[in-house]
Each structure stands twice: as C-alpha cells, then as structure tokens.
Scaffold this motif. Structure first.
Motif, PDB file in Angstrom:
ATOM      1  N   ARG A 185       2.427   1.538 -10.928  1.00 36.74           N
ATOM      2  CA  ARG A 185       0.994   1.344 -10.670  1.00 36.74           C
ATOM      3  C   ARG A 185       0.767   0.017  -9.946  1.00 36.74           C
ATOM      4  O   ARG A 185       0.021  -0.064  -8.968  1.00 36.74           O
ATOM      5  CB  ARG A 185       0.191   1.392 -11.964  1.00 36.74           C
ATOM      6  N   LEU A 186       1.448  -1.041 -10.388  1.00 37.49           N
ATOM      7  CA  LEU A 186       1.307  -2.351  -9.741  1.00 37.49           C
ATOM      8  C   LEU A 186       1.810  -2.296  -8.303  1.00 37.49           C
ATOM      9  O   LEU A 186       1.161  -2.821  -7.390  1.00 37.49           O
ATOM     10  CB  LEU A 186       2.056  -3.414 -10.534  1.00 37.49           C
ATOM     11  N   ALA A 187       2.941  -1.639  -8.083  1.00 37.53           N
ATOM     12  CA  ALA A 187       3.471  -1.506  -6.724  1.00 37.53           C
ATOM     13  C   ALA A 187       2.488  -0.732  -5.841  1.00 37.53           C
ATOM     14  O   ALA A 187       2.256  -1.084  -4.683  1.00 37.53           O
ATOM     15  CB  ALA A 187       4.834  -0.811  -6.753  1.00 37.53           C
ATOM     16  N   CYS A 188       1.889   0.313  -6.410  1.00 37.80           N
ATOM     17  CA  CYS A 188       0.901   1.101  -5.669  1.00 37.80           C
ATOM     18  C   CYS A 188      -0.310   0.240  -5.312  1.00 37.80           C
ATOM     19  O   CYS A 188      -0.798   0.258  -4.180  1.00 37.80           O
ATOM     20  CB  CYS A 188       0.486   2.314  -6.501  1.00 37.80           C
ATOM     21  N   PHE A 189      -0.823  -0.535  -6.280  1.00 39.00           N
ATOM     22  CA  PHE A 189      -1.972  -1.407  -6.017  1.00 39.00           C
ATOM     23  C   PHE A 189      -1.640  -2.452  -4.955  1.00 39.00           C
ATOM     24  O   PHE A 189      -2.459  -2.725  -4.060  1.00 39.00           O
ATOM     25  CB  PHE A 189      -2.444  -2.102  -7.299  1.00 39.00           C
ATOM     26  N   ASP A 190      -0.467  -3.044  -5.043  1.00 43.44           N
ATOM     27  CA  ASP A 190      -0.068  -4.035  -4.039  1.00 43.44           C
ATOM     28  C   ASP A 190      -0.027  -3.415  -2.646  1.00 43.44           C
ATOM     29  O   ASP A 190      -0.568  -3.975  -1.685  1.00 43.44           O
ATOM     30  CB  ASP A 190       1.295  -4.636  -4.386  1.00 43.44           C
ATOM     31  N   ARG A 191       0.628  -2.267  -2.538  1.00 40.83           N
ATOM     32  CA  ARG A 191       0.754  -1.585  -1.246  1.00 40.83           C
ATOM     33  C   ARG A 191      -0.623  -1.140  -0.726  1.00 40.83           C
ATOM     34  O   ARG A 191      -0.986  -1.394   0.412  1.00 40.83           O
ATOM     35  CB  ARG A 191       1.701  -0.381  -1.391  1.00 40.83           C
ATOM     36  N   SER A 192      -1.410  -0.507  -1.578  1.00 37.70           N
ATOM     37  CA  SER A 192      -2.707   0.027  -1.164  1.00 37.70           C
ATOM     38  C   SER A 192      -3.718  -1.065  -0.845  1.00 37.70           C
ATOM     39  O   SER A 192      -4.502  -0.940   0.100  1.00 37.70           O
ATOM     40  CB  SER A 192      -3.277   0.943  -2.245  1.00 37.70           C
ATOM     41  N   SER A 193      -3.717  -2.129  -1.620  1.00 37.54           N
ATOM     42  CA  SER A 193      -4.664  -3.221  -1.336  1.00 37.54           C
ATOM     43  C   SER A 193      -4.301  -3.916  -0.029  1.00 37.54           C
ATOM     44  O   SER A 193      -5.178  -4.337   0.722  1.00 37.54           O
ATOM     45  CB  SER A 193      -4.725  -4.219  -2.494  1.00 37.54           C
TER      46      SER A 193
END
Length: 171
Positions: free
Chosen positions: A44-52
C-alpha cells in the motif's frame, strides 16, 4: 493580461467534459485512491508513493488542475462581467458565492474620462469597465462602487448611494 484572462477559461473548458459528472475522474486521481484498498502495508505504501508521484507529475504538466474554494471565489470575482458557459468547478450551493455572482462591491482603482459624460475604469479585482450612458457624477480613484447583474444580462453600477447606471465589461 487580456490574453491570460481569455486563455484561462479556454484552457479549462478544453480540458473539461461538457458534463463532468458523466466522466470518470482523472486516472492519476483514481490510481491514488485505489491504493487504499491494498491490505499489505508495504505494498500500500509503495502504491501511494508511486501514485502520488504520478499525480504530482500530472499536476505539474497541467493535466490535472487543483482549485480550492478560495481559488474558485477569486476566479469567479475576477471574471465577473463576462459571459461564461457553466463550468463544473464553479458549481456550489454556498449562498455567499451565489451573492458574489450577482454583484461585487469594490473601489475604483483607475479612472479615465472618455468624453460626453462616459467613463472607463478598472477595479482592484481586475477588469476594465465602461459606462454606457453619460454620468453627471465625477468619478475618481478610491470611490466605493457596487456592480450588479442587470435584468436582461447587462450590468449596473452604483457609485456610493447614487442611482444605478449601465456599465459593460470591456477587458
């Protein structure tokens, strides 16, 4: 300034659908929201980092435009007097905003006599206006005015407690 004033709505209208509610939000936004559904914390954190990061790139490239309520109010006020199509980011049920669309209270920033009792003036919020009928009042910088929407799409100006006079936005 004139070009920017006319270009702003054109750029926004070109990037907006006719009915924003009928269209899905931008991909950069939906990708960011999709991260919330990932249960694994690290994923989830990796997704948020990538998406943000992608969302910020889209914002910098002007593919996504962010406006807060203050920006919308300021833009509405600066465009007062122009006929614009219904733009989805100007929708709202805030009664103070609706009143702002019907009139503005401001002061005269600069004034120029055009002759035959007609005047051209600017207001601090931006915009140049002209009287369309002769005034017996002498206009000067700093006078308080109110500009209201008229009945048939025109605009009326009141200087202090004086009578309403027809005006039009020219720039």
């Amino acid at each position: 300034m004139r070009l920017a004033l006319f270009a702003f709505p054109a750029v926004l209208m070109a990037s907006l659908p006719a009915h924003a509610d009928d269209e899905a939000p931008p991909k950069a936004y939906t990708d960011l929201l999709a991260c919330r559904s990932i249960e694994d914390t690290a994923a989830r954190l990796a997704c948020f980092d990538r998406s943000s990061s992608e969302f910020e790139k889209a914002r910098l490239a002007k593919e996504v435009v962010l406006l807060d309520r203050s920006d919308v109010r300021k833009t509405r006020r600066s465009l007062f007097g122009f006929s614009l199509p219904d733009l989805p980011f100007f929708d709202g049920d805030d009664s103070a905003e609706e009143d702002e669309l019907k009139e503005i209270k401001t002061t005269l920033e600069s004034v120029r006599e055009l002759g035959l009792g007609k005047w051209q003036f600017t207001i601090p919020d931006g915009g140049t206006w002209q009287t369309t009928e002769a005034l017996t009042t002498f206009l000067r910088e700093g006078l308080s005015i109110t500009i209201k929407k008229g009945v048939a799409g025109g605009y009326m100006m009141k200087v202090g407690n004086g009578p309403l006079r027809r005006v039009k936005r020219v720039d």
